[in-house]
Design an enzyme around this catalytic site. Structure first.
Site, PDB file in Angstrom:
ATOM      1  N   GLU A  37       0.871  -1.163   0.000  1.00 53.46           N
ATOM      2  CA  GLU A  37       0.000   0.000   0.000  1.00 53.46           C
ATOM      3  C   GLU A  37       0.918   1.226   0.000  1.00 53.46           C
ATOM      4  OE1 GLU A  37      -2.837   0.177   3.206  1.00 53.46           O
ATOM      5  OE2 GLU A  37      -3.556   2.122   2.503  1.00 53.46           O
ATOM      6  N   ARG A 263       5.204 -13.019   9.375  1.00 52.17           N
ATOM      7  CA  ARG A 263       5.863 -11.754   9.074  1.00 52.17           C
ATOM      8  C   ARG A 263       7.185 -11.650   9.834  1.00 52.17           C
ATOM      9  NH1 ARG A 263       3.726  -6.763   9.626  1.00 52.17           N
ATOM     10  NH2 ARG A 263       1.826  -7.459   8.639  1.00 52.17           N
ATOM     11  N   LYS A 273       3.692   0.875   9.809  1.00 52.70           N
ATOM     12  CA  LYS A 273       3.885   2.114   9.061  1.00 52.70           C
ATOM     13  C   LYS A 273       3.319   3.307   9.823  1.00 52.70           C
ATOM     14  CE  LYS A 273       2.877   0.122   5.046  1.00 52.70           C
ATOM     15  NZ  LYS A 273       2.466  -0.024   3.649  1.00 52.70           N
TER      16      LYS A 273
HETATM   17  P1  ATP Z   1       1.095  -1.691   7.875  1.00 52.55           P
HETATM   18  O1  ATP Z   1       0.018  -2.515   8.499  1.00 52.55           O
HETATM   19  O2  ATP Z   1       2.122  -1.209   8.813  1.00 52.55           O
HETATM   20  O3  ATP Z   1       0.572  -0.602   6.970  1.00 52.55           O
HETATM   21  P2  ATP Z   1       1.209  -3.634   5.832  1.00 52.55           P
HETATM   22  O4  ATP Z   1       1.585  -5.014   6.143  1.00 52.55           O
HETATM   23  O5  ATP Z   1      -0.213  -3.348   5.664  1.00 52.55           O
HETATM   24  O6  ATP Z   1       1.870  -2.683   6.903  1.00 52.55           O
HETATM   25  P3  ATP Z   1       1.603  -3.368   3.049  1.00 52.55           P
HETATM   26  O7  ATP Z   1       2.132  -2.229   2.283  1.00 52.55           O
HETATM   27  O8  ATP Z   1       0.176  -3.677   2.899  1.00 52.55           O
HETATM   28  O9  ATP Z   1       1.977  -3.116   4.558  1.00 52.55           O
HETATM   29  O10 ATP Z   1       2.472  -4.652   2.779  1.00 52.55           O
HETATM   30  C1  ATP Z   1       2.840  -5.110   1.493  1.00 52.55           C
HETATM   31  C2  ATP Z   1       3.252  -6.537   1.570  1.00 52.55           C
HETATM   32  O11 ATP Z   1       4.348  -6.688   2.450  1.00 52.55           O
HETATM   33  C3  ATP Z   1       2.138  -7.404   2.110  1.00 52.55           C
HETATM   34  O12 ATP Z   1       2.046  -8.572   1.330  1.00 52.55           O
HETATM   35  C4  ATP Z   1       2.557  -7.701   3.512  1.00 52.55           C
HETATM   36  O13 ATP Z   1       2.085  -8.943   3.906  1.00 52.55           O
HETATM   37  C5  ATP Z   1       4.081  -7.670   3.413  1.00 52.55           C
HETATM   38  N1  ATP Z   1       4.658  -7.297   4.711  1.00 52.55           N
HETATM   39  C6  ATP Z   1       4.424  -6.191   5.425  1.00 52.55           C
HETATM   40  N2  ATP Z   1       5.088  -6.212   6.596  1.00 52.55           N
HETATM   41  C7  ATP Z   1       5.782  -7.378   6.614  1.00 52.55           C
HETATM   42  C8  ATP Z   1       6.671  -8.007   7.547  1.00 52.55           C
HETATM   43  N3  ATP Z   1       6.975  -7.435   8.719  1.00 52.55           N
HETATM   44  N4  ATP Z   1       7.185  -9.204   7.220  1.00 52.55           N
HETATM   45  C9  ATP Z   1       6.894  -9.777   6.052  1.00 52.55           C
HETATM   46  N5  ATP Z   1       6.064  -9.255   5.138  1.00 52.55           N
HETATM   47  C10 ATP Z   1       5.506  -8.072   5.398  1.00 52.55           C
HETATM   48 MG    MG Z   2      -1.715  -3.350   4.344  1.00 49.62          MG
END
Ligand code: ATP
Ligand code: MG
Length: 555
Positions: A37, A263, A273
């Site tokens: 995102e 994760r 984030k």
């Molecule tokens: P936040 O909840 O902090 O906004 P998010 O997981 O929603 O983070 P995205 O931009 O949606 O962030 O994530 C993009 C991809 O990266 C998704 O497929 C997510 O599962 C993966 N991802 C995010 N954080 C991690 C992590 N700590 N370890 C492994 N994969 C991750």
């Molecule tokens: Mg997300």
């Protein structure tokens, strides 16, 4: 490439793909995607997902798309999109296609009409509070909304009027009609569209209704013919909804399948984030690329290499069990890489003047020193030796502890790549502060041991006249506890000593040609990276990437 990159370890996803290839489920195709995102910069957790998705595609001669999951216009921006593209490329990956969920808004809308026509979606006027109250609990079923049995024609009419902007934000939502008694709360008529008048960075004001994540994600995957849709474990309970949507839309087989992995959770930092954004907005750090941040941009500025990050992601592996990874593991990977590949240079962080009394006043000797002890292919450089030198303040001690192997009064030490010197006199100012050491050198000791005696210590040095001024930044962990997320307020455990700035440092003259991201081993001090961003107005800044050895455990 490091050993672990050459020989991928088995993991459950590699196993599943091998099985799918064997049964020819997807005609031997592997199509993955990385779906961030654009509401922040990428961090080391994202790197795990990037290495996994792009890596699996590469291993199988498949494809991997970069897809922006841009359905929350208020929080998203072009700046974030650009930073994400830059970081994925920097990590060493090339996407097959670059897409946006917003590319599919029209298709997503048509699919929603299709569900309405099948009696599988309805327009609900319940407020968010009412929807929450009626959702039930893990032990109690939910309650149907009064709008659940609205006739298809009426739903269609209302949904079309939602699209053209006849209703205020929040007046209605579109919900999938599944099962209010499902043991899986995600299946209790989830909201799939909401009215939100927000300017979208790509579609502008074209839409005032936006699709929800779960509904958008499966359809986007299906449109792109993704085979293995990999996400983190918290989406496991959403998988039935993923499958339900594609099933009800009669999406042709073979459909994408969602797989979940644990994760990355890294100690002494945060990765949400929202929290990273707060650190930036409230100026606890200098920006998303502050070298203390776990962001890719921060790690890059800190001196991390793409290879070290990929190596780390491979070493931590891919499982379905959540676990914590120690920061020292990440540091180990960068240390390995920089030990192997970085040039050795000399820098003095806290200078103390050494005058070689028996060395001619104006003489400059260009000593030729190897850039790497094991790698002759990395070449040699000239390092000027002069009468007045600078050494590290703590490489001299008037009252040395037992076993001290550096310079002491009346004793000898070797200057790295140069001569053996002996300290004969300590010069102090009126306050008793040591300002200068008077020494002599032994001209017969360049590249040879002195006759008949052993000199144990070796210290680093620079020429006072030829060295260049520099600022050096030493970094420590951003938080004082392993899991800042478990605190009521994570800022309470912010490490206020995580940045130490040393001005008045001196680096050898060869560093005048340091470029963006030039990385070095400062002999005996650690690994450092040139900071092009802050090296302005004549300032020369180096960031410490990592210490020479793991010092954290001793603390
Ligand atoms: P936040 O909840 O902090 O906004 P998010 O997981 O929603 O983070 P995205 O931009 O949606 O962030 O994530 C993009 C991809 O990266 C998704 O497929 C997510 O599962 C993966 N991802 C995010 N954080 C991690 C992590 N700590 N370890 C492994 N994969 C991750
Ligand atoms: Mg997300």
């Amino acid at each position: 490439m490091s050993q672990s990159e050459k020989q991928p370890a088995a993991n459950f996803l590699r196993h599943i793909i091998a099985e799918d290839n064997k049964s020819n489920k997807y005609n031997n195709k592997v199509a993955t995607r990385f779906p961030p995102e654009p509401n922040g910069y990428l961090h080391i957790g994202h790197a795990k997902s990037i290495c996994l998705n792009f890596g699996l595609a590469l291993e199988n001669q498949g494809t991997c798309n970069l897809r922006f999951d841009d359905t929350n216009p208020e929080k998203e921006s072009i700046e974030y999109m650009e930073s994400i593209e830059r970081d994925v490329k920097w990590l060493g990956f090339e996407w097959t296609g670059l897409y946006h969920a917003s590319d599919y808004f029209e298709k997503l809308y048509q699919c929603a009409e299709q569900l309405i026509n099948k009696g599988l979606a309805y327009v609900d006027s319940s407020t968010p509070d009412e929807i929450r109250e009626c959702r039930g609990t893990l032990t109690e079923p939910g309650k149907a909304s009064k709008d659940r049995d609205r006739p298809v024609e009426e739903n269609l009419d209302l949904f079309r009027r939602m699209r053209v902007g006849e209703f205020a934000d929040g007046a209605y939502v579109l919900r999938a009609k599944i099962d209010m008694a499902s043991p899986n709360i995600n299946m209790r008529d989830p909201v799939i569209y909401r009215i939100r008048r927000a300017h979208h960075h790509r579609t502008g004001d074209q839409w005032c209704i936006y699709p929800m994540y779960d509904y958008t994600h499966c359809i986007s995957d299906a449109i792109e013919n993704i085979t293995h849709s990999i996400c983190t474990l918290e989406f496991e309970d959403h998988r039935p909804l993923y499958d339900w949507v594609l099933e009800q839309l009669d999406w042709p087989q073979p459909r994408p399948h969602q797989y979940e992995f644990a994760r990355l959770q890294l100690e002494y930092t945060v990765m949400s984030k929202r929290k990273l954004n707060q650190l930036v907005m409230e100026k606890h750090v200098s920006g998303w690329d502050d070298p203390r941040m776990p962001t890719i941009a921060g790690l890059r500025r800190r001196g991390f290499t793409p290879a070290a990050i990929r190596d780390f992601c491979e070493r931590i592996g891919v499982t379905k069990q959540n676990s914590w990874i120690e920061m020292s593991m990440l540091e180990y990977c960068i240390r390995e890489d920089l030990n192997e590949n970085s040039l050795r240079v000399m820098a003095v962080l806290q200078p103390l003047r050494v005058v070689i009394d028996n060395y001619p006043e104006d003489k400059v000797e260009q000593l030729v020193i190897n850039n790497h002890p094991q790698k002759p292919e990395l070449g040699k450089r000239d390092v000027p030796f002069t009468k007045t030198l600078l050494i590290e303040q703590d490489d001299f001690d008037e009252n040395p502890p037992p076993g001290y192997k550096r310079l002491i009064l009346g004793e000898e030490v070797r200057l790295r790549g140069a001569y053996v010197i002996q300290c004969n006199e300590v010069v102090k100012d009126s306050s008793g502060q040591i300002v200068e050491l008077r020494c002599t050198y032994d001209p017969g000791t360049l590249g040879k041991n002195p006759e008949g005696r052993k000199v144990k210590g070796v210290i680093h040095w620079v020429s006072e006249t030829h060295s260049l001024p520099a600022e050096v930044r030493m970094y420590d962990r951003l938080f004082t506890v392993p899991n800042p997320d478990s605190e009521t307020n994570f800022l309470d455990v912010f490490n206020h000593n995580s940045l130490e700035t040393l001005s008045g440092c001196r680096v050898e003259a060869s560093l005048s040609n340091a470029q963006d991201n030039s990385r070095y081993q400062f002999e005996r001090l650690g690994y450092f990276c040139f900071d092009v961003k802050d090296s302005i107005n004549g300032k020369r800044v180096f960031n410490r990437a990592v210490t020479l050895r793991d010092t954290w455990d001793n603390k």
